[in-house]
Design a protein around this motif. Sequence first.
Motif, short mmCIF file in Angstrom:
data_model
loop_
_atom_site.label_atom_id
_atom_site.label_comp_id
_atom_site.label_asym_id
_atom_site.label_seq_id
_atom_site.Cartn_x
_atom_site.Cartn_y
_atom_site.Cartn_z
N LYS A 93 0.86 -1.32 -0.14
CA LYS A 93 0.11 0.09 0.06
C LYS A 93 1.06 1.29 0.04
CE LYS A 93 -1.75 0.54 3.98
NZ LYS A 93 -0.80 1.79 4.31
N SER A 94 1.66 1.34 0.84
CA SER A 94 2.72 2.62 1.22
C SER A 94 3.57 2.73 -0.35
CB SER A 94 3.37 2.35 2.41
OG SER A 94 2.72 2.59 3.40
N THR A 95 3.98 1.62 -0.63
CA THR A 95 4.83 1.71 -1.67
C THR A 95 3.98 2.20 -3.16
OG1 THR A 95 6.30 -0.11 -1.02
CG2 THR A 95 6.28 0.23 -3.40
N SER A 96 2.75 1.54 -3.11
CA SER A 96 1.98 2.16 -4.23
C SER A 96 1.69 3.52 -4.21
CB SER A 96 0.48 1.30 -4.38
OG SER A 96 0.92 -0.20 -4.32
N ARG A 138 4.03 5.74 9.83
CA ARG A 138 4.56 6.93 9.09
C ARG A 138 5.81 6.69 8.34
NH1 ARG A 138 0.54 8.38 10.63
NH2 ARG A 138 -0.01 10.26 12.17
N PRO A 139 5.80 5.64 7.39
CA PRO A 139 6.76 5.27 6.43
C PRO A 139 6.88 6.40 5.38
CG PRO A 139 4.67 4.19 5.66
CD PRO A 139 4.20 4.78 7.19
N LEU A 140 5.84 7.14 5.08
CA LEU A 140 6.43 8.10 3.85
C LEU A 140 7.01 9.46 4.61
CD1 LEU A 140 3.01 7.53 1.80
CD2 LEU A 140 5.42 6.43 1.62
N ALA A 181 13.78 0.43 -3.24
CA ALA A 181 15.11 1.48 -3.24
C ALA A 181 14.89 2.82 -2.57
CB ALA A 181 16.07 1.46 -4.36
N LEU A 182 13.37 3.15 -2.87
CA LEU A 182 13.04 4.46 -2.66
C LEU A 182 12.87 4.63 -1.37
CD1 LEU A 182 10.03 4.65 -4.99
CD2 LEU A 182 12.17 5.91 -5.21
N PHE A 183 12.67 3.55 -0.40
CA PHE A 183 12.56 3.47 1.15
C PHE A 183 13.91 3.52 1.70
CE2 PHE A 183 8.27 2.44 -0.27
CZ PHE A 183 7.56 3.03 0.68
N SER A 184 15.09 3.25 1.01
CA SER A 184 16.08 3.57 1.63
C SER A 184 16.95 4.60 1.28
CB SER A 184 17.09 2.06 1.32
OG SER A 184 17.24 1.92 -0.15
#
Length: 226
Positions: free
Chosen positions: A15-18, A41-43, A181-184
Motif C-alpha cells: 500500500k505505502s509503496t504504491s 509513518r513510512p512516507l 530502493a526508494l525507502f532506503s
Amino acid sequence: MPIISFANSKGGSGKSTSALVIACELAEAADVILIDADPRRPLVAWSVLSAPPTRLRVISSGGERTIQDEIDKAAGEVPFVIVDLEGMASQLATFAMSASDLVVVPAQEQHQDAQAAIDTLGAVKRAGRASRREIPAVVLLTRTRAAVKSRTARHIGEQLRSLAGVLVLKTELVERDAFAALFSSGGGLRQLDPQEVNGIDKAIANASGISHEIIEILRSEREAAT
C-alpha cells in the motif's frame, strides 16, 4: 481536485509503496500532497532521507479527528491529493474513503491479500452508502513477477478479475529493486542512481502505466457525473 486514497485492511499489501510511486509519478506533471495516515509513518520517514520531487509535499496526518480537514485543505491547494491509510479497518479509513474520488486497493497475489482486498472494497461501499454516493474503487495487484507467474498467483488474479463489480487495473506494480530502493534512499525513481539500482527505466514505465490508468478512471468518472 482528485483525492486518491490507498487502502487495504491487511498490512504488507504494498500500500505505502504504491501510494509513494504514484504520488511521485503524478508529481512529474502536477503539484501533489501526500498525506501519510499510516501510524508507522513510512512516507514521512521516506521524505526526510533526501529531498522529495519538487512538486511533491508530504504531510503527517493527525489521525481520525483531523483527516477530513487535512484532505479538504490539501484539495484546495493542489491538483492531486494522495492518502496512504493504515493497514487495518478504522474510522480514519472510513473518513478518508468518504472524501475520496477514487480508492485504490493494493493487493499481492496471495489468498490473504485477495480476501483483505474484497473486505476493503466492501468497506468502500459502506462508506459510499453513508455519504450517499458511489465511491469508485479499483484493485492494484502489487509485487507481481515480471516474468512467469506461479499457478497460485495467476489463479488469484483471475479470480479477482472475475468477481462482479470488482475492477482490477490492467497494469500491475511489478516487484522491482527500484521500488524498494526508494525507502532506503529517498527521492523519486528518477533520482535513483543507476549505478546502484537496477531496472530504473522499467520501474518508471511501470509507474507511468499505472498513473495513466488511474487518470483515465478519474476522467471517466468525472465525465459520467456531468
